[in-house]
Scaffold this motif. Structure first.
Motif, PDB file in Angstrom:
ATOM      1  N   THR A  47     -16.622 -10.215  14.020  1.00  0.00           N
ATOM      2  CA  THR A  47     -15.355  -9.558  13.720  1.00  0.00           C
ATOM      3  C   THR A  47     -14.929  -9.876  12.293  1.00  0.00           C
ATOM      4  O   THR A  47     -15.011 -11.022  11.854  1.00  0.00           O
ATOM      5  N   GLN A  48     -14.474  -8.850  11.581  1.00  0.00           N
ATOM      6  CA  GLN A  48     -13.959  -9.016  10.228  1.00  0.00           C
ATOM      7  C   GLN A  48     -12.448  -8.825  10.235  1.00  0.00           C
ATOM      8  O   GLN A  48     -11.931  -7.926  10.905  1.00  0.00           O
ATOM      9  N   TYR A  49     -11.745  -9.645   9.474  1.00  0.00           N
ATOM     10  CA  TYR A  49     -10.299  -9.519   9.331  1.00  0.00           C
ATOM     11  C   TYR A  49     -10.001  -9.068   7.907  1.00  0.00           C
ATOM     12  O   TYR A  49     -10.294  -9.778   6.938  1.00  0.00           O
ATOM     13  N   ILE A  50      -9.410  -7.895   7.782  1.00  0.00           N
ATOM     14  CA  ILE A  50      -9.224  -7.249   6.482  1.00  0.00           C
ATOM     15  C   ILE A  50      -7.740  -7.097   6.203  1.00  0.00           C
ATOM     16  O   ILE A  50      -7.036  -6.368   6.920  1.00  0.00           O
ATOM     17  N   PHE A 102     -13.712  -0.184  15.400  1.00  0.00           N
ATOM     18  CA  PHE A 102     -12.360  -0.399  15.929  1.00  0.00           C
ATOM     19  C   PHE A 102     -12.194  -1.805  16.485  1.00  0.00           C
ATOM     20  O   PHE A 102     -11.119  -2.401  16.401  1.00  0.00           O
ATOM     21  N   GLU A 103     -13.274  -2.362  17.040  1.00  0.00           N
ATOM     22  CA  GLU A 103     -13.231  -3.688  17.640  1.00  0.00           C
ATOM     23  C   GLU A 103     -13.611  -4.798  16.670  1.00  0.00           C
ATOM     24  O   GLU A 103     -13.307  -5.961  16.916  1.00  0.00           O
ATOM     25  N   ARG A 104     -14.292  -4.454  15.587  1.00  0.00           N
ATOM     26  CA  ARG A 104     -14.865  -5.483  14.711  1.00  0.00           C
ATOM     27  C   ARG A 104     -14.264  -5.506  13.310  1.00  0.00           C
ATOM     28  O   ARG A 104     -14.479  -6.459  12.576  1.00  0.00           O
ATOM     29  N   LYS A 105     -13.513  -4.490  12.954  1.00  0.00           N
ATOM     30  CA  LYS A 105     -12.831  -4.465  11.655  1.00  0.00           C
ATOM     31  C   LYS A 105     -11.330  -4.399  11.927  1.00  0.00           C
ATOM     32  O   LYS A 105     -10.767  -3.319  12.151  1.00  0.00           O
ATOM     33  N   ILE A 106     -10.708  -5.565  11.924  1.00  0.00           N
ATOM     34  CA  ILE A 106      -9.294  -5.676  12.268  1.00  0.00           C
ATOM     35  C   ILE A 106      -8.470  -5.745  10.985  1.00  0.00           C
ATOM     36  O   ILE A 106      -8.666  -6.640  10.152  1.00  0.00           O
ATOM     37  N   LEU A 107      -7.567  -4.797  10.830  1.00  0.00           N
ATOM     38  CA  LEU A 107      -6.723  -4.725   9.641  1.00  0.00           C
ATOM     39  C   LEU A 107      -5.457  -5.533   9.899  1.00  0.00           C
ATOM     40  O   LEU A 107      -4.768  -5.341  10.902  1.00  0.00           O
ATOM     41  N   VAL A 108      -5.153  -6.426   8.972  1.00  0.00           N
ATOM     42  CA  VAL A 108      -4.096  -7.423   9.166  1.00  0.00           C
ATOM     43  C   VAL A 108      -2.948  -7.171   8.202  1.00  0.00           C
ATOM     44  O   VAL A 108      -3.145  -7.108   6.988  1.00  0.00           O
ATOM     45  N   LYS A 109      -1.727  -7.044   8.739  1.00  0.00           N
ATOM     46  CA  LYS A 109      -0.531  -6.799   7.934  1.00  0.00           C
ATOM     47  C   LYS A 109       0.265  -8.099   7.804  1.00  0.00           C
ATOM     48  O   LYS A 109       1.200  -8.354   8.561  1.00  0.00           O
ATOM     49  N   LYS A 110      -0.118  -8.917   6.832  1.00  0.00           N
ATOM     50  CA  LYS A 110       0.482 -10.239   6.702  1.00  0.00           C
ATOM     51  C   LYS A 110       1.968 -10.183   6.360  1.00  0.00           C
ATOM     52  O   LYS A 110       2.718 -11.117   6.648  1.00  0.00           O
ATOM     53  N   ALA A 111       2.416  -9.107   5.741  1.00  0.00           N
ATOM     54  CA  ALA A 111       3.823  -8.996   5.325  1.00  0.00           C
ATOM     55  C   ALA A 111       4.688  -8.330   6.398  1.00  0.00           C
ATOM     56  O   ALA A 111       5.830  -7.960   6.122  1.00  0.00           O
ATOM     57  N   ALA A 112       4.182  -8.194   7.612  1.00  0.00           N
ATOM     58  CA  ALA A 112       4.900  -7.456   8.656  1.00  0.00           C
ATOM     59  C   ALA A 112       6.304  -7.984   8.904  1.00  0.00           C
ATOM     60  O   ALA A 112       7.262  -7.216   9.018  1.00  0.00           O
ATOM     61  N   ALA A 113       6.468  -9.306   8.989  1.00  0.00           N
ATOM     62  CA  ALA A 113       7.790  -9.884   9.284  1.00  0.00           C
ATOM     63  C   ALA A 113       8.788  -9.590   8.168  1.00  0.00           C
ATOM     64  O   ALA A 113       9.955  -9.279   8.435  1.00  0.00           O
ATOM     65  N   ASP A 114       8.347  -9.673   6.917  1.00  0.00           N
ATOM     66  CA  ASP A 114       9.240  -9.371   5.789  1.00  0.00           C
ATOM     67  C   ASP A 114       9.632  -7.896   5.782  1.00  0.00           C
ATOM     68  O   ASP A 114      10.793  -7.549   5.500  1.00  0.00           O
ATOM     69  N   LEU A 115       8.678  -7.038   6.074  1.00  0.00           N
ATOM     70  CA  LEU A 115       8.965  -5.603   6.122  1.00  0.00           C
ATOM     71  C   LEU A 115       9.929  -5.289   7.262  1.00  0.00           C
ATOM     72  O   LEU A 115      10.830  -4.451   7.119  1.00  0.00           O
ATOM     73  N   LEU A 116       9.759  -5.969   8.388  1.00  0.00           N
ATOM     74  CA  LEU A 116      10.663  -5.769   9.520  1.00  0.00           C
ATOM     75  C   LEU A 116      12.068  -6.217   9.168  1.00  0.00           C
ATOM     76  O   LEU A 116      13.050  -5.520   9.460  1.00  0.00           O
ATOM     77  N   GLN A 117      12.194  -7.363   8.532  1.00  0.00           N
ATOM     78  CA  GLN A 117      13.519  -7.856   8.152  1.00  0.00           C
ATOM     79  C   GLN A 117      14.223  -6.882   7.214  1.00  0.00           C
ATOM     80  O   GLN A 117      15.419  -6.611   7.362  1.00  0.00           O
ATOM     81  N   ALA A 118      13.485  -6.336   6.264  1.00  0.00           N
ATOM     82  CA  ALA A 118      14.083  -5.358   5.339  1.00  0.00           C
ATOM     83  C   ALA A 118      14.571  -4.132   6.099  1.00  0.00           C
ATOM     84  O   ALA A 118      15.631  -3.571   5.781  1.00  0.00           O
ATOM     85  N   LYS A 119      13.825  -3.722   7.112  1.00  0.00           N
ATOM     86  CA  LYS A 119      14.229  -2.558   7.912  1.00  0.00           C
ATOM     87  C   LYS A 119      15.501  -2.848   8.689  1.00  0.00           C
ATOM     88  O   LYS A 119      16.436  -2.029   8.711  1.00  0.00           O
ATOM     89  N   LEU A 120      15.581  -4.002   9.331  1.00  0.00           N
ATOM     90  CA  LEU A 120      16.746  -4.331  10.158  1.00  0.00           C
ATOM     91  C   LEU A 120      18.001  -4.541   9.321  1.00  0.00           C
ATOM     92  O   LEU A 120      19.119  -4.332   9.804  1.00  0.00           O
ATOM     93  N   ARG A 121      17.823  -4.960   8.082  1.00  0.00           N
ATOM     94  CA  ARG A 121      18.972  -5.191   7.197  1.00  0.00           C
ATOM     95  C   ARG A 121      19.482  -3.910   6.543  1.00  0.00           C
ATOM     96  O   ARG A 121      20.575  -3.896   5.965  1.00  0.00           O
ATOM     97  N   SER A 122      18.707  -2.854   6.625  1.00  0.00           N
ATOM     98  CA  SER A 122      19.095  -1.589   6.000  1.00  0.00           C
ATOM     99  C   SER A 122      20.410  -1.073   6.586  1.00  0.00           C
ATOM    100  O   SER A 122      20.611  -1.079   7.801  1.00  0.00           O
ATOM    101  N   LYS A 123      21.309  -0.618   5.721  1.00  0.00           N
ATOM    102  CA  LYS A 123      22.603  -0.110   6.179  1.00  0.00           C
ATOM    103  C   LYS A 123      22.452   1.155   7.020  1.00  0.00           C
ATOM    104  O   LYS A 123      23.316   1.467   7.841  1.00  0.00           O
ATOM    105  N   ARG A 124      21.365   1.858   6.814  1.00  0.00           N
ATOM    106  CA  ARG A 124      21.157   3.106   7.549  1.00  0.00           C
ATOM    107  C   ARG A 124      20.541   2.878   8.932  1.00  0.00           C
ATOM    108  O   ARG A 124      20.523   3.780   9.758  1.00  0.00           O
ATOM    109  N   TRP A 125      20.031   1.679   9.167  1.00  0.00           N
ATOM    110  CA  TRP A 125      19.352   1.421  10.441  1.00  0.00           C
ATOM    111  C   TRP A 125      20.347   1.113  11.554  1.00  0.00           C
ATOM    112  O   TRP A 125      21.209   0.248  11.415  1.00  0.00           O
ATOM    113  N   LYS A 126      20.258   1.845  12.644  1.00  0.00           N
ATOM    114  CA  LYS A 126      21.044   1.594  13.845  1.00  0.00           C
ATOM    115  C   LYS A 126      20.111   1.027  14.909  1.00  0.00           C
ATOM    116  O   LYS A 126      19.021   1.559  15.130  1.00  0.00           O
ATOM    117  N   ALA A 127      20.549  -0.036  15.551  1.00  0.00           N
ATOM    118  CA  ALA A 127      19.670  -0.756  16.477  1.00  0.00           C
ATOM    119  C   ALA A 127      19.128   0.142  17.580  1.00  0.00           C
ATOM    120  O   ALA A 127      19.875   0.768  18.329  1.00  0.00           O
TER     121      ALA A 127
END
Length: 355
Positions: A47-50, A102-127
């Motif tokens: 498995t590769q992590y990309i 699909f099983e051996r090349k796994i794409l990794v989004k290391k910044a996911a938590a930061d991107l999520l926080q930016a989304k939740l803090r957006s004034k336009r975002w409603k829960a």
């Protein structure tokens, strides 16, 4: 006689061509024979992590069949290797095969938590409930290495924001501490996938997933900690697990699940060829029967893209599945109900509003 070997621990047994690419790659028998004579590996099967770097992480879900409005995926591709997975087709968008890649090349989004926080803090975002994950499993084996899903849960807790989870991995229990805190304010609901009670069936359908025993234990532990669980008895595959519907419903109910959902398997895009190749190699004695029964559920085709029908199926076999589901719900879930999550986001800035 073909020299192509079985890829142990994998669902797909081939890399089908990517429909968006002009060229394709094929491992020929003469190359395999050359590698054998030279003592070389033709395919390491590792498995590769990309790492990839998306600009956003929350996706709007427009399909009326999925049952969610928003989703996010910390990873693309999934090492679980479920042979029936509809998400395989999306790997083509990244330039890879929906088969073994699909099983051996796994794409990794290391910044996911930061991107999520930016989304939740957006004034336009409603829960609204954001589901981890709508595409690939957020607790697949790679999560032990990177911990991105846990980091995202910490963001959801910080902002007191509702989150749904879909997984078939007991690794979710690692994050029981966060889930318990979210559950206190009705901010989390968990969907645990249980496709069979047979370990042999699980092993061939979903080679790198948690055992059935572990999944039922996970439902029980989550439920004992007041974390609501919906069991995903999906997909139902005629001739493979369709006879287990009643037993599956009883097992998940006995372990505390508050509801269950199901789908009838459909094999869109490249999935039809991948699944056909797999079943003829893995279950040759019943391959044709299973394929014909799947076709009967979808108007004579393995593929079905019709909203409202594609996940439910039609015809006599699908009707039998629906009858069993209704009986299972009335028998084992008569007085149970999955709760509605809390969408009143009061921690928009990560702290309680006092005025």
């Amino acid at each position: 006689m073909s020299l192509k070997r079985h890829f142990k621990g994998r669902g797909a047994q081939q890399n089908t061509p990517n429909r968006f690419l002009e060229n394709s790659h094929e491992i020929r028998d003469d190359f395999l024979e050359f590698c054998r004579l030279e003592g070389e590996e033709a395919d390491s099967n590792r498995t590769q992590y990309i790492p990839i770097f998306p600009k956003t992480i929350v996706n709007t879900v427009t399909s009326p069949d999925v049952g969610m409005e928003y989703s996010m995926n910390p990873y693309q591709g999934c090492e679980h290797g479920c042979i029936y997975c509809y998400a395989r087709n999306t790997h083509e968008y990244w330039g890879y095969s929906p088969g073994l890649d699909f099983e051996r090349k796994i794409l990794v989004k290391k910044a996911a938590a930061d991107l999520l926080q930016a989304k939740l803090r957006s004034k336009r975002w409603k829960a609204k409930t954001i589901v981890l994950s709508g595409n690939t499993d957020c607790y697949q084996p790679v999560e032990r290495k990177f911990g991105i899903t846990r980091a995202c849960l910490e963001v959801f807790l910080k902002y007191r924001h509702p989150v749904g989870m879909i997984t078939k991995n007991s690794l979710i229990l690692r994050d029981l501490d966060i889930l318990k805190e979210l559950a206190k304010d009705r901010l989390v609901g968990v969907n645990i996938s249980v496709t069979s009670l047979s370990e042999e069936t699980r092993r061939i359908l979903e080679p790198r997933t948690a055992s059935i025993k572990k999944r039922l234990e996970t439902i029980r532990i989550l439920s004992e900690n007041n974390i609501p669980v919906n069991a995903m008895l999906a997909p139902i595959i005629p001739g493979i697990n369709s006879h287990e519907i009643m037993d599956l419903a009883k097992a998940v109910s006995d372990n505390g699940a508050r509801s269950f959902a199901f789908t009838v398997v459909r094999l869109n895009g490249a999935l039809g060829g991948i699944f056909t190749d797999w079943i003829k190699k893995t279950l040759p004695d019943r391959a044709d029967k299973v394929l014909h029964q799947i076709q009967e559920c979808h108007g004579g085709s393995l593929n079905d893209s019709r909203f409202g029908i594609r996940s439910r199926g039609e015809g006599q076999i699908a009707a039998q599945i629906h009858d069993l589901v209704r009986l299972a719900k009335s028998t084992y879930f008569k007085d149970k109900k999955f709760p509605v999550l809390n969408h009143e986001q009061t921690y928009k800035d990560g702290q309680l509003r006092l005025f």
